[in-house]
Design an enzyme around this catalytic site. Structure first.
Site, PDB file in Angstrom:
ATOM      1  N   HIS A  97      32.930  57.327  39.218  1.00  0.00           N
ATOM      2  CA  HIS A  97      31.952  58.190  38.563  1.00  0.00           C
ATOM      3  C   HIS A  97      30.567  57.961  39.160  1.00  0.00           C
ATOM      4  O   HIS A  97      30.254  56.872  39.618  1.00  0.00           O
ATOM      5  CB  HIS A  97      31.879  57.898  37.072  1.00  0.00           C
ATOM      6  CG  HIS A  97      33.200  57.990  36.379  1.00  0.00           C
ATOM      7  ND1 HIS A  97      33.902  59.169  36.269  1.00  0.00           N
ATOM      8  CD2 HIS A  97      33.961  57.049  35.782  1.00  0.00           C
ATOM      9  CE1 HIS A  97      35.028  58.935  35.611  1.00  0.00           C
ATOM     10  NE2 HIS A  97      35.100  57.662  35.313  1.00  0.00           N
ATOM     11  N   GLU A 115      31.253  53.379  31.778  1.00  0.00           N
ATOM     12  CA  GLU A 115      32.265  53.361  30.727  1.00  0.00           C
ATOM     13  C   GLU A 115      32.801  51.953  30.562  1.00  0.00           C
ATOM     14  O   GLU A 115      32.629  51.098  31.446  1.00  0.00           O
ATOM     15  CB  GLU A 115      33.416  54.333  31.067  1.00  0.00           C
ATOM     16  CG  GLU A 115      34.222  53.941  32.281  1.00  0.00           C
ATOM     17  CD  GLU A 115      35.257  55.016  32.684  1.00  0.00           C
ATOM     18  OE1 GLU A 115      34.900  56.213  32.713  1.00  0.00           O
ATOM     19  OE2 GLU A 115      36.397  54.653  32.971  1.00  0.00           O
ATOM     20  N   HIS A 172      38.237  52.835  40.076  1.00  0.00           N
ATOM     21  CA  HIS A 172      39.019  52.355  38.937  1.00  0.00           C
ATOM     22  C   HIS A 172      40.158  53.297  38.575  1.00  0.00           C
ATOM     23  O   HIS A 172      40.130  54.474  38.935  1.00  0.00           O
ATOM     24  CB  HIS A 172      38.115  52.152  37.722  1.00  0.00           C
ATOM     25  CG  HIS A 172      37.493  53.418  37.209  1.00  0.00           C
ATOM     26  ND1 HIS A 172      36.368  53.964  37.772  1.00  0.00           N
ATOM     27  CD2 HIS A 172      37.837  54.249  36.206  1.00  0.00           C
ATOM     28  CE1 HIS A 172      36.052  55.071  37.118  1.00  0.00           C
ATOM     29  NE2 HIS A 172      36.938  55.273  36.161  1.00  0.00           N
ATOM     30  N   ARG A 192      37.824  62.205  42.070  1.00  0.00           N
ATOM     31  CA  ARG A 192      39.171  61.678  42.271  1.00  0.00           C
ATOM     32  C   ARG A 192      39.329  61.280  43.738  1.00  0.00           C
ATOM     33  O   ARG A 192      39.173  62.093  44.629  1.00  0.00           O
ATOM     34  CB  ARG A 192      40.157  62.787  41.894  1.00  0.00           C
ATOM     35  CG  ARG A 192      41.453  62.287  41.373  1.00  0.00           C
ATOM     36  CD  ARG A 192      42.342  63.443  40.902  1.00  0.00           C
ATOM     37  NE  ARG A 192      42.104  63.829  39.530  1.00  0.00           N
ATOM     38  CZ  ARG A 192      42.000  65.098  39.114  1.00  0.00           C
ATOM     39  NH1 ARG A 192      42.075  66.097  39.962  1.00  0.00           N
ATOM     40  NH2 ARG A 192      41.813  65.352  37.845  1.00  0.00           N
TER      41      ARG A 192
HETATM   42 ZN    ZN Z   1      36.776  56.711  34.546  1.00  0.00          ZN
END
Ligand code: ZN
Length: 314
Positions: A97, A115, A172, A192
């Site tokens: 991200h 996150e 991740h 992605r």
């Molecule tokens: Zn994520």
């Protein structure tokens, strides 16, 4: 006194999702491939409704805009956090991200995404992907070009109760057999990097190689988690992380604990057991926001909660 805002979760079907949001959490989910429960969210891709009381039927985004006093009159244009429960029956794509600056350039007005994950449950021998092994960007680009995924990706074993902080730029992925509670910035921007060459309806899902390379941090550095446990009458509070984006704590209640809502707002999710908050019954799977100025409250029962808030000093 202000009311506690109970919110209604929103469910997302995913190619990697399962049915544990029904079997473990008793939610009425649509089908057997539900990957995400957006438990507390005001994001346009899933804007939760208030379940009861004065604001019944209002969305969280409208409350944020029309009743900023409930959230301490914060400056952000949108409710800044998003709480999810994730049921990964299969592996999620390997992703990364952006931070706030890159997100705002990529999709003006968007937040970046920091996150964190609290592992609610996982199968034996389950792993998680965090980080990579390239020493610099040049090596990263070469390994991606040559599709040396196994060498590039760092994988580690996990167990129930583990906690991970995923900063922007961290490669991740959640792997099959994991259920976790995610606290994140309210953002839906995911780049992605690799999707195991899987097909979704006969086609591979879109990759974002250029953007991934732009944002991946090199070399990777793990965020060290050092939980701080404090005992109180009626239970314990474990501080999992105190970051500028959010503070996340696990609260274990066994009896009655007196607490104070002295933050702009507080998100609470019941992850196990049952009890009461100020004489209102709560149980596993409930999610609510304690608004600004609520003051003293008490939690009674035998239950575990995850709460998050923004610490303005962090
Ligand atoms: Zn994520």
């Amino acid at each position: 006194m202000r009311e506690i805002l109970f919110v209604k979760p929103i469910f997302k079907t995913m190619i990697w999702g399962g049915n544990r949001l029904r079997t473990d959490f008793n939610y009425d989910i649509p089908g057997d491939n539900v990957g995400e429960c957006w438990a507390i969210s005001a994001h346009p891709s899933g804007d939760c409704e208030i379940k009861a009381g004065t604001y019944k039927g209002e969305t969280l985004s409208r409350l944020w805009t029309n009743h900023p006093e409930l959230f301490g009159n914060r400056k952000e244009k949108a409710f800044p956090l998003l709480i999810k429960i994730i049921d990964a029956k299969k592996d999620l794509s390997i992703q990364v991200h952006p931070d706030d600056a890159y997100a705002d350039k990529y999709q003006p007005g968007s937040f970046g995404k920091t996150e964190c994950w609290y592992v609610l449950d996982c199968d034996e021998n389950t792993e998680i992907v965090i980080g990579h092994n390239a020493k610099d960007k040049k090596e990263l680009v070469r390994m991606i070009d040559e599709k040396r995924w196994k060498e590039l990706i760092r994988v580690k074993p996990i167990k129930k109760g583990d906690f991970f902080q995923i900063t922007p730029g961290t490669v991740h992925a959640i792997k099959a057999g994991t259920m976790l509670l995610e606290t994140q910035q309210s953002s839906d921007i995911t780049f992605r990097l690799y999707d195991y060459d899987r097909l979704d309806n006969g086609k591979p899902r879109q990759l974002h190689i250029k953007e991934s390379i732009d944002v991946i941090s090199c070399p990777h550095r793990d965020v060290v988690i050092d939980p701080k446990i404090t005992g109180w009458e009626g239970g314990t509070i474990t501080e999992l992380i105190n970051d500028k984006h959010y503070t996340v704590q696990k609260i274990d209640i066994d009896g009655t604990m007196a607490m104070e809502q002295d933050k702009d707002f507080m998100n609470v999710s019941v992850i196990d057991g049952e009890g009461e908050i100020d004489n209102i019954k709560i149980a596993k799977g409930d999610h609510f926001i304690i608004p600004f100025g609520y003051g003293q409250f008490s939690l009674t029962g035998k239950m575990s909660l995850i709460r998050s808030f923004i610490d303005n000093r962090a």
